[in-house]
Design a protein around this motif. Structure first.
Motif: not given
Length: 181
Positions: A39-56, A76-84
């Motif tokens: 199974r290949s699916q686009q990586k969900d990084i929403s929890s990682y981004l929330a963690l970074l925002k909290k750290a910021e 955010e830019k890397t994931v949107k452009e490269n479909q991780v």
């Protein structure tokens, strides 16, 4: 069963040969059918981004806060452009109605009677007796290949089937199986 992968390209030639021979030995050892699902699916990084925002937000040093913001934008830019993509590997051991002792196909058996051909406890016990040795064989063979393999629990199966049948729902969180009725 869920398993990991081997990065075949980074292995030396003798290691590649050994892996090929071990895989051939694995295939030759099978006396039952299996299915391999990748199974290949686009990586969900929403929890990682929330963690970074909290750290910021919690950072008092302005330089570190700026660096976290730049890193957050980069991710955010890397994931949107490269479909991780996230790849998951599964080995499925089927259980057929023939192994249960039913001569006709399972579909015909259920359509005629609209009930199970045997009591549910009997079916589950027969399935366990049939599937557990196969599972153990696969675990042993995959360990010879240097792969880790584990049986999915009910919660993991529930989440996997939900993701397969509802691909548009990214980031869906589930409560434990105990909470379902």
């Amino acid at each position: 069963l869920n398993t990991n992968a081997i990065n075949f390209g980074v292995l030396s030639e003798p290691e590649q040969d050994a892996t090929i021979y071990a895989y051939a030995g694995f295939l030759n050892s099978l006396s039952f059918p299996i299915q391999i699902l990748i199974r290949s699916q686009q990586k969900d990084i929403s929890s990682y981004l929330a963690l970074l925002k909290k750290a910021e937000n919690s950072q008092s040093n302005s330089l570190l806060k700026e660096q976290i913001q730049k890193y957050l934008t980069f991710v955010e830019k890397t994931v949107k452009e490269n479909q991780v993509l996230d790849k998951n590997f599964y080995v499925i051991i089927p259980f057929s109605s023939l192994e249960l002792g039913i001569q006709s196909t399972m579909g015909q058996s259920f359509q005629a009677k609209k009930t199970l051909p045997y009591p549910l406890d009997y079916i589950l016990e027969k399935a366990k007796m049939n599937l557990y040795p196969k599972r153990d064989h696969l675990i042993n063979q995959f360990s010879r290949l240097g792969l880790k393999i584990k049986q999915l629990n009910s919660q993991e199966l529930l989440e996997l089937f939900y993701q397969i049948y509802n691909p548009e729902s990214v980031g869906q969180k589930f409560s434990t199986v105990k909470n379902y009725s």
